[in-house]
Design a protein around this motif. Sequence first.
Motif, mmCIF file in Angstrom:
data_model
loop_
_atom_site.group_PDB
_atom_site.id
_atom_site.type_symbol
_atom_site.label_atom_id
_atom_site.label_comp_id
_atom_site.label_asym_id
_atom_site.label_seq_id
_atom_site.Cartn_x
_atom_site.Cartn_y
_atom_site.Cartn_z
ATOM 1 N N THR A 1 0.833 -1.204 0.000
ATOM 2 C CA THR A 1 0.000 0.000 0.000
ATOM 3 C C THR A 1 0.868 1.254 0.000
ATOM 4 O O THR A 1 0.577 2.224 -0.715
ATOM 5 N N GLU B 1 -10.667 -3.679 -2.346
ATOM 6 C CA GLU B 1 -9.200 -3.784 -2.409
ATOM 7 C C GLU B 1 -8.588 -2.672 -3.258
ATOM 8 O O GLU B 1 -7.381 -2.626 -3.440
ATOM 9 N N PHE C 1 -9.682 2.949 0.596
ATOM 10 C CA PHE C 1 -9.968 1.687 -0.073
ATOM 11 C C PHE C 1 -11.461 1.528 -0.310
ATOM 12 O O PHE C 1 -12.274 1.755 0.593
#
Length: 298
Positions: A178, A216, A213
């Motif tokens: 991320t 996903e 988010f």
Amino acid sequence: MSGFVEKPEPQQVPGLVHLHTGKVRDLYRNEAGDLVMVASDRMSAYDWVLPTPIPDKGRVLTQLSLWWFDQLSDLVPNHVLSTELPPGAPADWQGRTLICKSLRMVPVECVARGYLTGSGLVEYNDSRTVCGLALPEGLTDGSELPAPIFTPATKAEVGEHDENVSYEEVVRQVGAETAAELRRMTLAVYCRARDIARERGVILADTKFEFGFDGETLILGDEVLTPDSSRFWPAAEWEPGHAQPSFDKQYVRNWLTGPESGWDRKSEQPPPALPQQVVDATRAKYIEAYERLTGVSW
Ligand SMILES: Nc1ncnc2c1ncn2[C@@H]1O[C@H](COP(=O)(O)OP(=O)(O)OP(=O)(O)O)[C@@H](O)[C@H]1O
Ligand SMILES: [Mg+2]
């Protein structure tokens, strides 16, 4: 103490549940489970919400964000679903209300800097680094950096300062994958926006994004590339070596810390009301940023 001098009451709208009153925006949830984001005319400076609103500011920020989301839509998905007013909403929400996908926000302020100033300059003068990233000698207030850098900060509660953190700290908080995606998207969006602004005679010195988010998928949320989240400088007057003239809240900051306001920033006392001429000048700055960037007159 800091934050609100007086926290505004949320509006009662049938079908909407009030979630949060931010410094600038009020958040509600509609019956579909989407986020209703209403930008107010509130202005914050030095971690305070000022007692005097700036007329039209909420609309300018909302319309400018929408314009940017459009410019960026091939690069990154965004949270906007609709600009339609929820049924029963006050008429004055028009133009400053967005229906958005409700995201799980990543608790990182994703800052990109292409020029050196502000907290970056303070750190550079100290250590020749910004957020731990090494920079060359010889840079000064307003210098363009050799390449744009990702300088994340952790999101603070109302009344607290955001704190610059290293990339490694972001990796610890959100994981390597991320963190890498946040950095990649932040720099890509900054570069696109910097080039668009430059064509219009505006330097985008730095800016802050918030991502969240949806399942996903990382999505660009919040507001984007407004005078509240960015430093915009008129390119024609750019001259490194001192503070640059800007289209943001610098005017208000200067008045607040200048002799006329009678306010001591360190006193823990709330800031005073703004005189009409400061309100007018600030409103004009926000509108000028909108007009220069979009090419549309307000
Ligand atoms: N799509 C989204 N889903 C959920 N939350 C969002 C979304 N987009 C923005 N937000 C959140 O909405 C809030 C916007 O309000 P505002 O900018 O006024 O708050 P702030 O003063 O920056 O911070 P705080 O909310 O902590 O007071 C932010 O907390 C932001 O993270
Ligand atoms: Mg915010």
